[in-house]
Design an enzyme around this catalytic site. Structure first.
Site, mmCIF file in Angstrom:
data_model
loop_
_atom_site.group_PDB
_atom_site.id
_atom_site.type_symbol
_atom_site.label_atom_id
_atom_site.label_comp_id
_atom_site.label_asym_id
_atom_site.label_seq_id
_atom_site.Cartn_x
_atom_site.Cartn_y
_atom_site.Cartn_z
ATOM 1 C CG ASP A 86 -0.279 -0.246 2.532
ATOM 2 O OD1 ASP A 86 0.737 -0.965 2.565
ATOM 3 O OD2 ASP A 86 -0.766 0.268 3.553
ATOM 4 C CD GLU A 144 3.247 -1.132 7.575
ATOM 5 O OE1 GLU A 144 3.546 -1.120 8.787
ATOM 6 O OE2 GLU A 144 3.301 -0.102 6.867
ATOM 7 C CD GLU A 145 2.439 3.085 5.522
ATOM 8 O OE1 GLU A 145 2.410 3.526 6.687
ATOM 9 O OE2 GLU A 145 3.484 2.993 4.859
ATOM 10 N NE ARG A 185 18.455 -3.800 18.511
ATOM 11 C CZ ARG A 185 19.610 -3.334 18.972
ATOM 12 N NH1 ARG A 185 20.512 -2.903 18.105
ATOM 13 N NH2 ARG A 185 19.875 -3.286 20.260
ATOM 14 C CG HIS A 372 5.623 7.726 6.376
ATOM 15 N ND1 HIS A 372 4.559 7.448 7.201
ATOM 16 C CD2 HIS A 372 6.046 6.536 5.921
ATOM 17 C CE1 HIS A 372 4.362 6.137 7.243
ATOM 18 N NE2 HIS A 372 5.271 5.563 6.461
#
Length: 402
Positions: A86, A144-145, A185, A372
């Site tokens: 998205d 996802e957003e 990580r 963003h």
């Protein structure tokens, strides 16, 4: 004499190079045709057509998502590879090339690169499927957003229960890491993301007569201050970091008017699920009791957002080791914790999972635009690295290497 391990790395690198131009074309198409969360209809059709072209069967899930399977020639383990699809409601910088053709919508978080990269990985693995045992599940995830979250919806649909997944892997662009490099990580990596909405109510009135009213503005201000003590004084300091922040404070009064109502909106970010639940209760109690001191009341609404992304240590160290074998030690970096959220966290609650990042900052640039923002644009040269590395991580996990 090269080992079979080295031979396979060489083969995947060659395939990544061979398919690079096509994957860049895919990226450019997706970048020019962004779609908002849960409206990715054209994107889903495009993915389905590409997979069919590669000889990979797929099916639609949760309306705008796509899932597919690459079956090796023998039974074995199952690895799932996930990309989100998205875009965001942002107007793209007019100087970009390629540039979004949809007004007010752009891929400002790199999901177009994630999707293009996974298609490239799929093509590589499909061409090598006779060399692996087990299967690869390809998850092209919408939404996802924003909540309700595509990952959450996929998990709740039960569709993944059909695949007996042993490990799920996802990747994300990183504008702070140079193109050609990958970052990992192990353990806690990204924070949970919950939204806090507070409404302080009382008897407003003339600011010159504070004794005749409930000062909702002062109450709201004290609530914000008191909530900071939850992190500094109530959280065990040996736990991973946590943040409570407020970015919205609406007191619609005047210079001489205290309003009847004040609205606050903020966020809670945690790396530990047990502390996350405890912190929510503390926020509620602190806000309500603080308001009461001022003769006001406080309505508390805390949305249950994305969980923290916790990378399973053994699997992530394995992925990191294989990335070093593929790219060289100098091209694999250690990532810091991030207090941003990501709905991949829903997968990590159930499956051994690894979420890593690939660099998209051109080597000649000292800085790149942040995620963003209207100026965000990934370096297309990163796709050869991203699709090849993910293909190698999956292949080495499933391959019949002696």
């Amino acid at each position: 004499m090269p080992s079979r391990h080295e031979d396979f790395i060489k083969s995947i690198k060659q395939l990544a190079l061979t398919h690079e131009a096509e994957v860049i074309d895919i990226y450019h198409y997706l970048h020019q045709h962004p779609e908002l969360s849960f409206k990715e209809y054209n994107t889903a059709r495009y993915i389905e057509n590409k997979l069919a072209e590669y000889g990979i069967n797929s099916k639609r899930i949760i309306e705008t998502g796509v899932i597919a399977e690459i079956q090796g020639d023998q039974p074995g383990k199952t690895i799932a590879l996930r990309a989100d699809m998205d875009a965001l409601p942002i107007q793209e910088d007019e100087n970009h090339s390629p540039r979004s053709k949809t007004n007010g919508v752009m891929h400002a978080c790199g999901h177009d690169m994630h999707t293009a990269s996974l298609l490239g990985t799929a093509k590589i693995l499909q061409e090598l499927k006779d060399k692996i045992k087990g299967k690869v599940i390809l998850i092209f995830q919408p939404g996802e957003e924003y909540m309700p979250s595509g990952a959450k919806m996929i998990m709740e649909s039960g569709i993944l229960e059909n695949y007996n997944i042993d490990w799920i892997v996802g990747q994300h662009t990183d504008p702070e890491v140079t193109t050609g490099k990958i970052g990992f990580r192990a353990g806690p990596y990204m924070a949970s993301a919950d939204e806090i909405y507070l409404t302080i109510k009382g008897k407003g009135g003339h600011a010159g007569f504070p004794h005749q009213l409930n000062d909702t503005v002062l109450a709201a201000s004290q609530i914000i201050v008191s909530l900071q003590h939850i992190v500094s004084r109530r959280k065990n300091p040996v736990l991973p970091p946590s943040v409570i922040s407020f970015g919205k404070f609406i007191a619609d009064g005047a210079t001489n008017v205290i309003p009847n109502e004040v609205k606050l909106a903020g966020t809670l970010r945690c790396m530990n699920e047990e502390w996350r639940n405890e912190a929510k209760n503390l926020i509620r109690n602190t806000a309500e009791l603080t308001a009461k001191v001022y003769g006001a009341s406080c309505e508390v609404n805390i949305s249950h957002g994305y969980p923290a992304v916790t990378n399973r240590e053994d699997f992530t160290l394995l992925a990191q080791s294989e990335a070093k074998a593929y790219l060289g030690n100098e091209n694999v970096v250690e990532l810091p914790m991030r207090m941003a959220g990501e709905d991949f966290g829903f997968y990590t609650l159930k499956y051994p999972a690894t979420f890593y990042r690939f660099g998209i900052k051109p080597a000649h640039q000292n800085e790149s635009s942040s995620l963003h923002t209207p100026k965000f644009l990934g370096d297309a040269n990163a796709l050869k690295t991203s699709m090849g590395t993910m293909a190698w991580i999956a292949f080495s996990y499933l391959a019949k290497i002696k």
